[in-house]
Design a protein around this motif. Structure first.
Motif, PDB file in Angstrom:
ATOM      1  N   UNK A 106       0.714  -1.120  -0.107  1.00 49.77           N
ATOM      2  CA  UNK A 106      -0.051  -0.187  -0.102  1.00 49.77           C
ATOM      3  C   UNK A 106       0.737   1.276   0.031  1.00 49.77           C
ATOM      4  N   UNK A 107       1.767   1.442   0.848  1.00 46.65           N
ATOM      5  CA  UNK A 107       2.472   2.561   0.986  1.00 46.65           C
ATOM      6  C   UNK A 107       3.982   2.583   0.328  1.00 46.65           C
ATOM      7  N   UNK A 108       4.284   1.247   0.045  1.00 51.95           N
ATOM      8  CA  UNK A 108       5.560   1.135  -0.695  1.00 51.95           C
ATOM      9  C   UNK A 108       6.776   1.302   0.387  1.00 51.95           C
ATOM     10  N   UNK A 109       6.685   1.366   1.603  1.00 52.81           N
ATOM     11  CA  UNK A 109       7.584   1.617   2.575  1.00 52.81           C
ATOM     12  C   UNK A 109       8.319   0.282   2.840  1.00 52.81           C
ATOM     13  N   UNK A 114       1.411  11.699  -0.893  1.00 50.29           N
ATOM     14  CA  UNK A 114       1.681  11.632   0.651  1.00 50.29           C
ATOM     15  C   UNK A 114       1.629  10.309   1.438  1.00 50.29           C
ATOM     16  N   UNK A 115       2.635   9.803   2.002  1.00 47.98           N
ATOM     17  CA  UNK A 115       2.418   8.724   2.745  1.00 47.98           C
ATOM     18  C   UNK A 115       1.551   8.818   4.035  1.00 47.98           C
ATOM     19  N   UNK A 116       0.364   8.576   3.809  1.00 47.15           N
ATOM     20  CA  UNK A 116      -0.887   8.854   4.722  1.00 47.15           C
ATOM     21  C   UNK A 116      -0.479   8.332   6.285  1.00 47.15           C
ATOM     22  N   UNK A 117       0.575   7.071   6.346  1.00 42.51           N
ATOM     23  CA  UNK A 117       1.078   6.984   7.942  1.00 42.51           C
ATOM     24  C   UNK A 117       1.620   8.060   8.493  1.00 42.51           C
ATOM     25  N   UNK A 118       2.638   8.578   7.873  1.00 39.29           N
ATOM     26  CA  UNK A 118       3.288   9.623   8.339  1.00 39.29           C
ATOM     27  C   UNK A 118       2.797  11.217   8.427  1.00 39.29           C
ATOM     28  N   UNK A 119       1.741  11.355   7.473  1.00 40.12           N
ATOM     29  CA  UNK A 119       1.228  12.752   7.702  1.00 40.12           C
ATOM     30  C   UNK A 119      -0.292  12.619   6.901  1.00 40.12           C
ATOM     31  N   UNK A 120      -1.212  13.429   7.115  1.00 34.48           N
ATOM     32  CA  UNK A 120      -2.385  13.430   6.565  1.00 34.48           C
ATOM     33  C   UNK A 120      -2.034  14.932   5.468  1.00 34.48           C
ATOM     34  N   UNK A 121      -3.096  14.427   4.438  1.00 33.75           N
ATOM     35  CA  UNK A 121      -2.975  15.460   3.425  1.00 33.75           C
ATOM     36  C   UNK A 121      -4.253  16.459   3.230  1.00 33.75           C
ATOM     37  N   UNK A 122      -4.288  17.446   2.342  1.00 31.10           N
ATOM     38  CA  UNK A 122      -5.460  18.167   2.298  1.00 31.10           C
ATOM     39  C   UNK A 122      -6.484  17.822   1.228  1.00 31.10           C
ATOM     40  N   UNK A 123      -6.139  16.750   0.511  1.00 30.11           N
ATOM     41  CA  UNK A 123      -6.897  16.486  -0.416  1.00 30.11           C
ATOM     42  C   UNK A 123      -8.486  15.705   0.172  1.00 30.11           C
ATOM     43  N   UNK A 165       1.922  -2.710   8.067  1.00 29.49           N
ATOM     44  CA  UNK A 165       1.104  -2.850   9.492  1.00 29.49           C
ATOM     45  C   UNK A 165      -0.175  -3.225   9.032  1.00 29.49           C
ATOM     46  N   UNK A 166      -0.954  -3.900   9.893  1.00 28.63           N
ATOM     47  CA  UNK A 166      -2.196  -4.320   9.424  1.00 28.63           C
ATOM     48  C   UNK A 166      -2.920  -3.297   9.077  1.00 28.63           C
ATOM     49  N   UNK A 167      -3.140  -1.918   9.541  1.00 24.92           N
ATOM     50  CA  UNK A 167      -3.929  -0.870   9.073  1.00 24.92           C
ATOM     51  C   UNK A 167      -3.099   0.005   8.270  1.00 24.92           C
ATOM     52  N   UNK A 168      -2.369  -0.313   7.411  1.00 30.77           N
ATOM     53  CA  UNK A 168      -1.438   0.814   6.834  1.00 30.77           C
ATOM     54  C   UNK A 168      -2.257   1.437   5.781  1.00 30.77           C
ATOM     55  N   UNK A 169      -2.264   2.958   5.925  1.00 28.53           N
ATOM     56  CA  UNK A 169      -3.100   3.843   5.184  1.00 28.53           C
ATOM     57  C   UNK A 169      -2.851   3.975   3.874  1.00 28.53           C
ATOM     58  N   UNK A 170      -1.654   3.495   3.490  1.00 24.60           N
ATOM     59  CA  UNK A 170      -1.127   3.711   2.195  1.00 24.60           C
ATOM     60  C   UNK A 170      -0.743   5.048   1.809  1.00 24.60           C
ATOM     61  N   UNK A 171      -0.676   5.457   0.428  1.00 26.80           N
ATOM     62  CA  UNK A 171      -0.515   6.692  -0.076  1.00 26.80           C
ATOM     63  C   UNK A 171      -1.711   7.449  -0.780  1.00 26.80           C
ATOM     64  N   UNK A 172      -1.569   8.521  -0.452  1.00 26.25           N
ATOM     65  CA  UNK A 172      -2.711   9.448  -1.319  1.00 26.25           C
ATOM     66  C   UNK A 172      -2.568   9.233  -2.990  1.00 26.25           C
ATOM     67  N   UNK A 173      -3.703   8.812  -3.434  1.00 27.30           N
ATOM     68  CA  UNK A 173      -3.420   8.588  -4.739  1.00 27.30           C
ATOM     69  C   UNK A 173      -3.406  10.096  -5.531  1.00 27.30           C
ATOM     70  N   UNK A 174      -3.876  11.028  -4.870  1.00 22.56           N
ATOM     71  CA  UNK A 174      -3.744  12.646  -5.247  1.00 22.56           C
ATOM     72  C   UNK A 174      -2.470  13.082  -5.501  1.00 22.56           C
TER      73      UNK A 174
END
Ligand SMILES: [Zn+2]
Ligand SMILES: [Zn+2]
Length: 144
Positions: free
Chosen positions: A69-72, A134-143, A122-131
């Motif tokens: 999901x997040x490519x980490x 941004x790696x949504x595990x590390x920060x949130x975006x405004x999209x 991780x079980x609940x990895x939030x992945x990367x914002x497709x817009x």
């Protein structure tokens, strides 16, 4: 990874523990950019007849690769059980040849079968914002 049934028979026992360390020559992991660690195998072989045997044990290894999901970068440990009845006269499946069991194919098949569909950091990895990427595990975006 050979188990010699003649040796077990000659020792007068009906079973013997084995342990191997193994580096596969073929690529067992289909996940992109993933690598597999040294593989450790522990188990017991049982004589079940003049031409048959039974093996059971545990395969331990880890896979390092990118989270789906997040490519980490992610490393995960795996422990896979196996148990297999083998017969010299069996035409399909795993065979005993000249009283010797080669565990390589059994182990390789188990690892391939056990490959995770989703390799997640991780079980609940939030992945990367497709817009915005941004790696949504590390920060949130405004999209939205
Ligand atoms: Zn992730
Ligand atoms: Zn975004």
């Amino acid at each position: 990874m050979l188990i010699d049934l003649k040796k077990i028979r000659a020792s007068g026992k009906e079973e013997e523990n084995f342990s191997f360390e193994y580096t596969p020559t073929e690529n067992l992991v289909g996940l992109p950019d993933a690598t597999i660690s040294l593989i450790k195998i522990n188990g017991t072989a049982y004589l079940t007849g003049r031409h048959s045997a039974y093996v059971e044990g545990e395969i331990s290894y880890s896979i390092t690769g990118s989270c789906t999901r997040c490519l980490g970068a992610t490393t995960k440990d795996f422990v896979v059980d196996f148990n297999e009845g083998l017969d010299m006269n069996n035409l399909e499946g795993y065979k005993i040849k000249n009283d010797i069991i080669d565990l390589t194919k059994i182990v390789n098949d188990r690892i391939i079968m056990n490959e995770p569909v989703n390799f997640l950091c991780r079980e609940n990895c939030k992945g990367i914002c497709v817009n915005c990427g941004v790696n949504l595990n590390e920060e949130s975006c405004k999209c939205k």
